[in-house]
Design an enzyme around this catalytic site. Structure first.
Site, PDB file in Angstrom:
ATOM      1  N   GLU A 197       4.032   1.819  -0.212  1.00 56.93           N
ATOM      2  CA  GLU A 197       5.385   1.247   0.312  1.00 56.93           C
ATOM      3  C   GLU A 197       5.937   0.668  -0.917  1.00 56.93           C
ATOM      4  OE1 GLU A 197       7.757  -2.458   2.539  1.00 56.93           O
ATOM      5  OE2 GLU A 197       5.921  -2.738   1.255  1.00 56.93           O
ATOM      6  N   ASP A 220       0.647  -1.993   0.879  1.00 55.68           N
ATOM      7  CA  ASP A 220       2.120  -3.086   1.056  1.00 55.68           C
ATOM      8  C   ASP A 220       2.619  -3.439  -0.343  1.00 55.68           C
ATOM      9  OD1 ASP A 220       3.365  -4.814   2.920  1.00 55.68           O
ATOM     10  OD2 ASP A 220       2.705  -6.315   1.415  1.00 55.68           O
TER      11      ASP A 220
END
Ligand code: NOJ
Length: 538
Positions: free
Chosen positions: A243, A201
């Protein structure tokens, strides 16, 4: 084919465990529920699950605010359930990737509680503190609708702490080697259990430096390379997906030199341009972004997606394009969130089956490995009136029974309203009815998946645009190991006639999806494409 490169041909499916299936009638989807639905996922044909965070968390950001990296949120089950999930998935040949949230923790994490309680604690330096809120001013704010600053005042210790997301998510300090060590421990814990990889993330924001945007810094890359070395040494074959919501040239370094960072990176810039190209019936924006997108070879791969659990982000577009996308796809102010759009795929595309299938054709045939967001395979709708991004995270609609077959709990104890909408509610949109109907969208998507899985050209093949002298047609050639697939897609609602001269003369071409044959004469192939029609010609 070398099996450690399985992700090149994978079909990913993003599961929000809380929304998927509630096995114990407490109103929250859980891991045991997901296990019960593995047959469904296998039938759909997906090959790898990406689970949104399942860790213990106050759930202020749906689990991206972790309070314990070594457990499972009690609403979702136990570590034993999770091990059972891994075993059951692996028995079926399904892989499991989970979220690795590096940038921050919850403010309820024991590290932060200790850091806050005692400025002399070892954990103080796990986070980023300052006397002044004016440091790192060139870093943009990401959650523009909720946060005014990347600094939050801590009354207890009379200093500010740094956070790129909600103020309840303090950023970890990656200049501290102890934090770097903690990450290796976390990775080992889950890899030892058998997880196949991580979707990492928010990787651009790990480290901040004065006078920079504090994104994509060389120091951040150095740390990520260290993680990759650690994984290569101890867990070869496990994957890392980045990401990084950035332009292609800024994502490229995340693949590292010679695969020394991430194997996969999400392709953010192409996503809004898929929507632009369909609404404009014009491939120009797609051609432009592809010319800026490096083709990834060997061990690297783009991750392709249409929608996910966040707003449809409009960060990788120009200001004019963002305004245009908002006008076109988010005419109601409530549909907009931060720099994006809080809507699901089907409502974005007017619930028009032809457009939704066309979008999937692009998803499955452009270079990369596709991710399907749960519920999009049946055309679920959204609820823009729910808080933040919750409107695209409503319970999976399994059948037309009460609670959409998601849970037997009383409606008021379900974590979210069922999307009880006239058009998109479970009475109209559910898995059971689509599985009974061989003409349903679910079957079309499943069919595309199964065809894609039979041809490495989609996951591995070279990519080249075909010019049909018609910008309404997105056509390209995918070639791998002597096999060529020609993809023709009509982006618009008007019938288009095209005549095209293939590189290699060949009498008959067969559409892989329908088995229909297209003959060529005088060395040309003449095609009539219905509105939004797509052909995958071999
Ligand atoms: C990106 C995730 O996709 C999003 O849901 C989350 O809020 C932020 N990162 C912060 O972790």
């Amino acid at each position: 084919m070398n099996n450690t490169l399985w992700y090149k041909d994978a079909i990913f499916y993003e599961v929000y465990v809380r929304a998927f299936y509630d096995s114990n009638s407490d109103g929250h989807g859980d891991i045991k529920g997901l296990i019960q639905k593995l047959d469904y996922l296998q039938e759909l044909g997906v090959t790898c699950l990406w689970l949104l965070p399942i860790y213990p968390s106050p759930l202020k950001d749906d689990g991206y605010d972790i309070s314990n990296h070594y457990g499972v949120h009690p609403n979702y089950g136990t570590l034993d359930d999770f091990k059972e999930l891994l075993d059951s998935a692996h028995e079926r040949g399904l892989r499991v990737v989970m979220d690795l949230v590096l940038n921050h923790t919850s403010d309820q994490h024991p590290w932060f509680l200790a850091a806050r309680a005692n400025p002399n604690s070892l954990f103080r330096n796990y986070y980023v503190w300052s006397e002044s809120s004016l440091k790192y001013r060139d870093a943009r704010i990401i959650f523009t609708d909720t946060e005014e600053s990347n600094w939050a005042w801590d009354e207890a210790s009379k200093q500010y702490y740094w956070h790129r997301f909600y103020s309840s998510q303090p950023d970890l300090n990656y200049d501290n080697p102890l934090v770097q060590d903690e990450v290796q421990k976390i990775i080992s814990f889950w890899f030892d259990l058998g997880v196949d990889g991580f979707r990492a993330d928010a990787v651009p924001y790990l480290i901040e430096r004065e006078g920079t945007s504090s994104e994509n810094l060389p120091e951040t890359h150095a740390f990520l390379r260290k993680i990759r070395r650690f994984i290569n040494k101890n867990y070869p074959g496990r994957i890392l997906m980045a990401e990084a919501n950035q332009w292609p040239e800024d994502v490229l370094p995340y693949f590292g030199k010679g695969n020394d960072e991430f194997q996969m990176g999400f392709n953010f810039p192409i996503m809004p341009r898929i929507f632009m190209s369909i609404r404009k019936a014009d491939r120009t924006q797609l051609v432009w972004i592809m010319s800026r997108t490096p083709f990834l070879r060997e061990k690297n791969q783009w991750v392709m997606f249409l929608r996910n659990h966040d707003e449809l982000t409009l960060e990788m577009v120009t200001e004019d394009e963002r305004q245009w996308m908002w006008e076109q796809y988010a005419p109601e102010p409530r549909m907009r969130l931060n720099l994006g759009i809080r809507r699901r795929l089907a409502p974005l595309l007017d619930n028009d089956r032809r457009q939704i299938e066309l979008a999937h054709s692009l998803l499955f045939t452009l270079p990369g490995s596709p991710i399907i967001y749960y519920g999009d395979e049946i055309g679920m709708g959204d609820n823009i009136w729910l808080h933040d991004r919750n409107g695209v995270r409503t319970p999976m609609q399994w059948d037309a029974e009460s609670n959409a077959g998601f849970s037997e709990a009383p409606a008021q104890s379900i974590y979210s309203q069922i999307n009880d909408d006239e058009v998109y509610g479970p009475a109209k949109v559910n898995v059971e009815s689509q599985q009974k109907d061989p003409n349903s969208m679910w079957y079309s998507i499943r069919h595309m998946i199964s065809i894609r899985k039979g041809h490495h050209a989609f996951g591995w093949g070279d990519f080249e645009w075909i010019d049909c002298n018609n910008d309404q047609i997105a056509a390209y050639r995918r070639t791998y190991n002597g096999e060529t697939i020609l993809v023709f897609q009509n982006l618009g609602g008007q019938i288009q006639n095209i005549s095209y001269k293939p590189k290699r003369p060949m009498k008959i071409r067969t559409d892989l999806l329908t088995q229909l044959e297209f003959a060529s004469s005088n060395g040309r192939v003449d095609l009539q494409l219905e509105p939004y029609q797509y052909l995958w010609l071999k």
